[in-house]
Motif scaffolding. Structure first.
Motif, PDB file in Angstrom:
ATOM      1  N   SER A  96     -37.457 -43.337   0.987  1.00 21.34           N
ATOM      2  CA  SER A  96     -38.854 -42.930   1.166  1.00 21.34           C
ATOM      3  C   SER A  96     -39.813 -44.086   0.930  1.00 21.34           C
ATOM      4  O   SER A  96     -40.761 -44.299   1.694  1.00 21.34           O
ATOM      5  N   MET A  97     -39.581 -44.845  -0.122  1.00 20.72           N
ATOM      6  CA  MET A  97     -40.480 -45.967  -0.414  1.00 20.72           C
ATOM      7  C   MET A  97     -40.361 -47.049   0.652  1.00 20.72           C
ATOM      8  O   MET A  97     -41.352 -47.686   1.031  1.00 20.72           O
ATOM      9  N   PHE A  98     -39.146 -47.265   1.154  1.00 20.85           N
ATOM     10  CA  PHE A  98     -38.974 -48.268   2.204  1.00 20.85           C
ATOM     11  C   PHE A  98     -39.768 -47.881   3.456  1.00 20.85           C
ATOM     12  O   PHE A  98     -40.344 -48.747   4.132  1.00 20.85           O
ATOM     13  N   ALA A  99     -39.812 -46.606   3.783  1.00 21.89           N
ATOM     14  CA  ALA A  99     -40.491 -46.156   5.002  1.00 21.89           C
ATOM     15  C   ALA A  99     -42.007 -46.071   4.843  1.00 21.89           C
ATOM     16  O   ALA A  99     -42.746 -46.246   5.817  1.00 21.89           O
ATOM     17  N   GLN A 100     -42.517 -45.826   3.626  1.00 25.14           N
ATOM     18  CA  GLN A 100     -43.938 -45.511   3.458  1.00 25.14           C
ATOM     19  C   GLN A 100     -44.764 -46.636   2.852  1.00 25.14           C
ATOM     20  O   GLN A 100     -45.988 -46.640   3.004  1.00 25.14           O
ATOM     21  N   VAL A 101     -44.144 -47.580   2.162  1.00 24.90           N
ATOM     22  CA  VAL A 101     -44.909 -48.598   1.447  1.00 24.90           C
ATOM     23  C   VAL A 101     -44.600 -49.963   2.036  1.00 24.90           C
ATOM     24  O   VAL A 101     -43.432 -50.307   2.250  1.00 24.90           O
ATOM     25  N   SER A 102     -45.647 -50.738   2.318  1.00 25.33           N
ATOM     26  CA  SER A 102     -45.474 -52.094   2.836  1.00 25.33           C
ATOM     27  C   SER A 102     -45.472 -53.095   1.695  1.00 25.33           C
ATOM     28  O   SER A 102     -45.870 -52.788   0.566  1.00 25.33           O
ATOM     29  N   VAL A 103     -45.027 -54.297   1.998  1.00 25.85           N
ATOM     30  CA  VAL A 103     -44.943 -55.355   0.988  1.00 25.85           C
ATOM     31  C   VAL A 103     -46.344 -55.736   0.528  1.00 25.85           C
ATOM     32  O   VAL A 103     -47.299 -55.744   1.312  1.00 25.85           O
ATOM     33  N   ASP A 104     -46.489 -56.057  -0.762  1.00 25.98           N
ATOM     34  CA  ASP A 104     -47.755 -56.432  -1.407  1.00 25.98           C
ATOM     35  C   ASP A 104     -48.732 -55.270  -1.480  1.00 25.98           C
ATOM     36  O   ASP A 104     -49.942 -55.477  -1.614  1.00 25.98           O
ATOM     37  N   SER A 105     -48.216 -54.040  -1.419  1.00 23.48           N
ATOM     38  CA  SER A 105     -49.063 -52.853  -1.525  1.00 23.48           C
ATOM     39  C   SER A 105     -48.696 -52.062  -2.773  1.00 23.48           C
ATOM     40  O   SER A 105     -47.542 -52.057  -3.226  1.00 23.48           O
ATOM     41  N   ALA A 118     -41.118 -56.851  -2.508  1.00 21.65           N
ATOM     42  CA  ALA A 118     -40.117 -57.140  -1.478  1.00 21.65           C
ATOM     43  C   ALA A 118     -39.411 -55.843  -1.126  1.00 21.65           C
ATOM     44  O   ALA A 118     -39.290 -54.928  -1.951  1.00 21.65           O
ATOM     45  N   LYS A 119     -38.927 -55.795   0.104  1.00 23.17           N
ATOM     46  CA  LYS A 119     -38.107 -54.666   0.525  1.00 23.17           C
ATOM     47  C   LYS A 119     -37.254 -55.122   1.696  1.00 23.17           C
ATOM     48  O   LYS A 119     -37.600 -56.071   2.422  1.00 23.17           O
ATOM     49  N   GLY A 120     -36.107 -54.455   1.889  1.00 22.21           N
ATOM     50  CA  GLY A 120     -35.223 -54.859   2.969  1.00 22.21           C
ATOM     51  C   GLY A 120     -34.191 -53.804   3.267  1.00 22.21           C
ATOM     52  O   GLY A 120     -34.018 -52.828   2.530  1.00 22.21           O
ATOM     53  N   GLN A 121     -33.515 -54.029   4.375  1.00 21.51           N
ATOM     54  CA  GLN A 121     -32.518 -53.090   4.852  1.00 21.51           C
ATOM     55  C   GLN A 121     -31.228 -53.839   5.160  1.00 21.51           C
ATOM     56  O   GLN A 121     -31.270 -54.975   5.650  1.00 21.51           O
ATOM     57  N   ASP A 122     -30.103 -53.210   4.863  1.00 21.88           N
ATOM     58  CA  ASP A 122     -28.780 -53.750   5.149  1.00 21.88           C
ATOM     59  C   ASP A 122     -28.588 -55.122   4.489  1.00 21.88           C
ATOM     60  O   ASP A 122     -28.614 -55.228   3.280  1.00 21.88           O
ATOM     61  N   LEU A 123     -28.444 -56.197   5.268  1.00 17.65           N
ATOM     62  CA  LEU A 123     -28.157 -57.515   4.708  1.00 17.65           C
ATOM     63  C   LEU A 123     -29.264 -57.996   3.786  1.00 17.65           C
ATOM     64  O   LEU A 123     -29.000 -58.613   2.743  1.00 17.65           O
ATOM     65  N   ILE A 124     -30.513 -57.730   4.167  1.00 20.13           N
ATOM     66  CA  ILE A 124     -31.635 -58.145   3.313  1.00 20.13           C
ATOM     67  C   ILE A 124     -31.605 -57.357   2.005  1.00 20.13           C
ATOM     68  O   ILE A 124     -31.898 -57.894   0.932  1.00 20.13           O
ATOM     69  N   ALA A 125     -31.245 -56.058   2.090  1.00 21.24           N
ATOM     70  CA  ALA A 125     -31.146 -55.260   0.872  1.00 21.24           C
ATOM     71  C   ALA A 125     -30.076 -55.818  -0.058  1.00 21.24           C
ATOM     72  O   ALA A 125     -30.280 -55.906  -1.282  1.00 21.24           O
ATOM     73  N   LEU A 126     -28.947 -56.193   0.498  1.00 20.06           N
ATOM     74  CA  LEU A 126     -27.890 -56.789  -0.327  1.00 20.06           C
ATOM     75  C   LEU A 126     -28.341 -58.112  -0.935  1.00 20.06           C
ATOM     76  O   LEU A 126     -28.008 -58.429  -2.089  1.00 20.06           O
TER      77      LEU A 126
END
Length: 358
Positions: free
Chosen positions: A322-331, A292-300
């Motif tokens: 860096s990981m948020f920008a380069q890696v997709s979910v389930d990878s 899983a990964k998320g930004q702002d509200l999802i990150a919280l």
């Protein structure tokens, strides 16, 4: 109103409209090209086939009229034999013409457009036998153009034939009192000249008509800007609906992703902006996987679920970004992150071992 609609159709037809129109059997077709093909077949027949066969036909007719004694017509079989002989000669005379007309007729249609079966064109429609529709077609622009072309052909060909063949008029009159074979030879020569003149005139008209028919067909298919927009909506879907569908799909994917957060081994987070959940189990693979990964509200929200399930959260802003920008979910994470993540996992295992010892 019709003039306004025609004036508003300023855009080129789309590929979809051209394809749909052709599938319905509406393709550019020139009648003059078919007439030219028929005239060409006629000239070939008159030049290469007619003289020999006409000579044989003349011999048969001469024998019939000069030697009637050799034809016995006393019984029915005698008359049948006479008709069979004449019919055979007539068939031998006309067979090459029939074959040539068939070949050149099919060839002219295939040259303009490839044949495609269209059931809609053979279905019975009342408009095809309606007098009102017939009159509208006759006095339409296409009907007037066809009438103008036919009239121009008749006038031009008649004038040319008059000047070219006026010297043959008296020879044709004199040949009426000569031998039948001579009559046929002279008539074939005159007919050949006439057909050559008609062929040349038809060729000129045919070339012009092919160009005009394609231009007229393309002009009739022009579209308005609103029609292009409507077609785009039909082919691609309404943008509002598609946006709503994408939003629903993202929401469902987000919920599925959130269900995977309790299975994570650790969370790497920027304090408030980014969060990446990793799962590492030796039995499942050699490298950690982003669940899983998320930004702002999802990150919280990810941090909230992790804290509720006792999952350790490490705050490392550069690594999380860096990981948020380069890696997709389930990878699986790239090798460039192995060292940094391995250190965090080692800290988790060390903390776990200390807990067990206590």
């Amino acid at each position: 109103m019709a003039d306004e609609d025609k004036d508003s159709k300023t855009e080129r037809p789309t590929e979809k409209k051209l394809r749909d129109t052709m599938e319905k059997g509406n393709v550019p077709h020139s009648r003059e090209a078919t007439i030219f093909a028929s005239m060409l077949a006629t000239v070939i027949y008159v030049t290469f086939f007619l003289p020999e066969r006409m000579g044989r036909m003349g011999e048969v007719l001469r024998d019939l009229f000069e030697k009637p004694d050799q034809w016995h017509l006393e019984t029915g079989p005698d008359a049948l034999s006479l008709f069979t002989r004449i019919g055979w000669e007539v068939g031998n005379l006309l067979l090459p013409a029939i074959v040539l007309f068939f070949i050149f007729g099919i060839g002219s249609s295939m040259f303009q457009n490839l044949p495609t079966p269209v059931l809609d064109r053979i279905q019975p429609k009342f408009s095809r036998i309606s007098p009102v529709s017939g009159w509208s077609r006759i006095f339409s622009t296409s009907g007037l153009v066809e009438f103008g072309k036919s009239l121009a052909k008749i006038v031009v060909v008649s004038i040319i034939m008059f000047f070219v063949l006026r010297s043959q008029f008296f020879h044709a009159i004199d040949s009426l009192a000569s031998d039948p074979q001579t009559i046929f030879v002279r008539l074939s020569t005159i007919v050949e000249r006439i057909l050559t003149i008609v062929l040349l005139a038809t060729a000129v008209v045919g070339i012009a008509d092919v160009a005009w028919s394609r231009h007229h067909w393309f002009d009739q298919l022009k579209m308005t800007k609103q029609e292009i927009k409507d077609e785009y909506k039909q082919s691609q879907g309404d943008p509002i609906v598609k946006s709503r569908q994408r939003s629903i799909a993202r929401d469902r994917a987000r919920r599925r992703m959130m269900k995977q957060v309790p299975r994570a081994t650790l969370i790497i987070a920027n304090p408030t902006h980014f969060a990446v959940a990793l799962r590492y189990v030796r039995e499942e693979g050699d490298a950690p996987v982003v669940v899983a990964k998320g930004q702002d509200l999802i990150a919280l929200k990810i941090r909230e679920i992790a804290e509720a399930n006792g999952i350790p959260v490490f705050e490392d802003a550069p690594l999380a970004r860096s990981m948020f920008a380069q890696v997709s979910v389930d990878s699986v994470i790239p090798s460039v992150f192995y060292k940094a993540v391995a250190e965090l996992i080692h800290r988790i295992y060390a903390q776990s071992n200390r807990t067990r010892v206590r």
